[in-house]
Design an enzyme around this catalytic site. Structure first.
Site, PDB file in Angstrom:
ATOM      1  N   ASP A  11       0.857  -1.202   0.000  1.00 51.44           N
ATOM      2  CA  ASP A  11       0.000   0.000   0.000  1.00 51.44           C
ATOM      3  C   ASP A  11       0.892   1.250   0.000  1.00 51.44           C
ATOM      4  OD1 ASP A  11      -0.769   0.573   3.532  1.00 51.44           O
ATOM      5  OD2 ASP A  11       0.933  -0.477   2.631  1.00 51.44           O
ATOM      6  N   ASN A  41      -2.417   2.855   3.442  1.00 53.91           N
ATOM      7  CA  ASN A  41      -1.852   4.168   3.786  1.00 53.91           C
ATOM      8  C   ASN A  41      -2.611   5.310   3.106  1.00 53.91           C
ATOM      9  OD1 ASN A  41       0.299   3.297   5.441  1.00 53.91           O
ATOM     10  ND2 ASN A  41       1.441   2.670   3.605  1.00 53.91           N
TER      11      ASN A  41
HETATM   12  O1  RIB Z   1       2.520  -0.074  10.969  1.00 55.92           O
HETATM   13  C1  RIB Z   1       3.357   0.122   9.857  1.00 55.92           C
HETATM   14  C2  RIB Z   1       2.690  -0.352   8.604  1.00 55.92           C
HETATM   15  O2  RIB Z   1       1.537   0.428   8.333  1.00 55.92           O
HETATM   16  C3  RIB Z   1       3.571  -0.190   7.360  1.00 55.92           C
HETATM   17  O3  RIB Z   1       3.251  -1.190   6.434  1.00 55.92           O
HETATM   18  C4  RIB Z   1       3.176   1.145   6.818  1.00 55.92           C
HETATM   19  O4  RIB Z   1       3.381   1.247   5.401  1.00 55.92           O
HETATM   20  C5  RIB Z   1       1.718   1.153   7.114  1.00 55.92           C
HETATM   21  O5  RIB Z   1       1.066   0.462   6.057  1.00 55.92           O
HETATM   22 CA    CA Z   2       2.690  -0.605   4.125  1.00 53.41          CA
END
Ligand code: RIB
Ligand code: CA
Length: 317
Positions: A11, A41
């Site tokens: 993501d 994200n």
């Molecule tokens: O908690 C960190 C994760 O959440 C990572 O994968 C970051 O990209 C977000 O997706």
């Molecule tokens: Ca991620």
């Protein structure tokens, strides 16, 4: 390490973007059959746009398939404070001319898995919410036999980074995480227990930002955004969470962990997304413990291998 057939589900997302650079720098180690995207994200359109632009920017010639736009049950919740409105901080990349695959990610993954020669399996590295993987396993349970292992960045046995209990990927879609945890497929959990020991410091990021190599500079720029726009600014370093699954595949010796039987809280309360687990030799069967949870990492080696890869990627242009 023999060349691994790999699907990357992500993501992007700043640390997903650095993970893709790390993958591109190690293309001799991976046969990347697809990059699939999932809402996390940022929204599915933005993370898919980013995956197309990043793979082109890194010189990765790989199909990009768009995945699930919402978690299985609840509404999406994005992370603009860490990843910016675009998902890549303040970085602007040249727009890729590549189009996403006709098929949605789940069907595209299924077709790749089905087409594997008899006896061959592939590895999935997942660095976003596990929505796509869960749908794949629910729609096509027989396909489990073609998956060698799933390495996922997600979960935490030491408290959360979104709530007191939950790590972001597990918070966004705990139902999907539960389906993967109970799938019986060999899993490697790269949760906050280990990823918060896998950081780059402000000075290391500043040096990347001054690099003459576009990929290293871009990654420095994105990580600088996350560092200075989150509480990591008080820490002076930021976790590059999503690099850990691929770093573990190449350099397992810099990590250690323990085999666990895990579950995830899917209720609506304050513990939603929390990971519960353990292993009691006198009560549990080894065969039931399908999750290898990484808990320790050699931070200096992580930093050395990541930074070397980012510079090497630039030199390869
Ligand atoms: O908690 C960190 C994760 O959440 C990572 O994968 C970051 O990209 C977000 O997706
Ligand atoms: Ca991620």
């Amino acid at each position: 390490m023999e060349k691994r057939k790999l699907i990357i589900d992500c993501d992007p997302g700043v640390d997903d973007a650095v993970m893709l650079a790390f993958a591109a720098a190690h293309r001799e180690k991976f046969e990347i059959l697809a990059v699939t995207t999932v809402s996390g994200n940022q929204d599915i359109e933005k993370v898919t746009r980013n995956a197309l632009d990043l793979t082109a920017f890194y010189g990765l010639s790989v199909p990009v398939a768009q995945g699930m736009g919402t978690p299985l049950v609840k509404e999406p919740c994005y992370a603009p404070e860490t990843h910016g409105e675009s998902g890549l901080g303040s970085l602007r990349l040249p727009p890729s001319q590549q189009k996403v695959t006709e098929e949605p990610a789940v069907l595209f993954m299924y077709r790749i898995l089905k087409a594997l020669p008899e006896g061959e399996k592939l590895t999935i590295a997942a660095t976003g919410p596990l929505t796509n993987i869960a749908v794949l396993l629910k729609l096509f349970p027989e396909i489990k036999g073609k998956i060698r292992e799933i390495l996922f960045m997600g979960g935490s046995l030491c408290g959360g980074n979104v709530t007191a209990a939950a790590e972001f990927n597990f918070y966004v879609d705990p139902e999907a995480a539960g389906i993967v945890l109970h799938s019986g497929i060999p899993l490697v959990m790269c949760g906050l227990d280990v990823t918060e020991k896998c950081t780059l410091t402000r000075n290391q990021i500043l040096k990347l930002c001054q690099s003459g190599y576009p990929a290293a500079r871009a990654c420095g720029d994105m990580m600088g955004f996350s560092l200075e726009n989150t509480p990591d600014k008080y820490r002076g370093e930021t976790s590059v969470h999503d690099v850990v699954p691929l770093m573990y595949l190449i350099y397992p010796e810099i990590f250690s962990g323990k085999t666990q039987i895990l579950d995830v809280e899917c209720g609506g309360g304050s513990a939603r997304g929390a990971v519960l687990g353990g292993f009691r030799w006198w009560r549990n069967e080894e065969a039931d413990a399908n999750v290898y949870v990484l808990t320790e990492a050699d931070k200096e080696k992580f930093q050395e291998y990541l930074i070397t890869a980012l510079y090497a990627l630039g030199a390869a242009e």
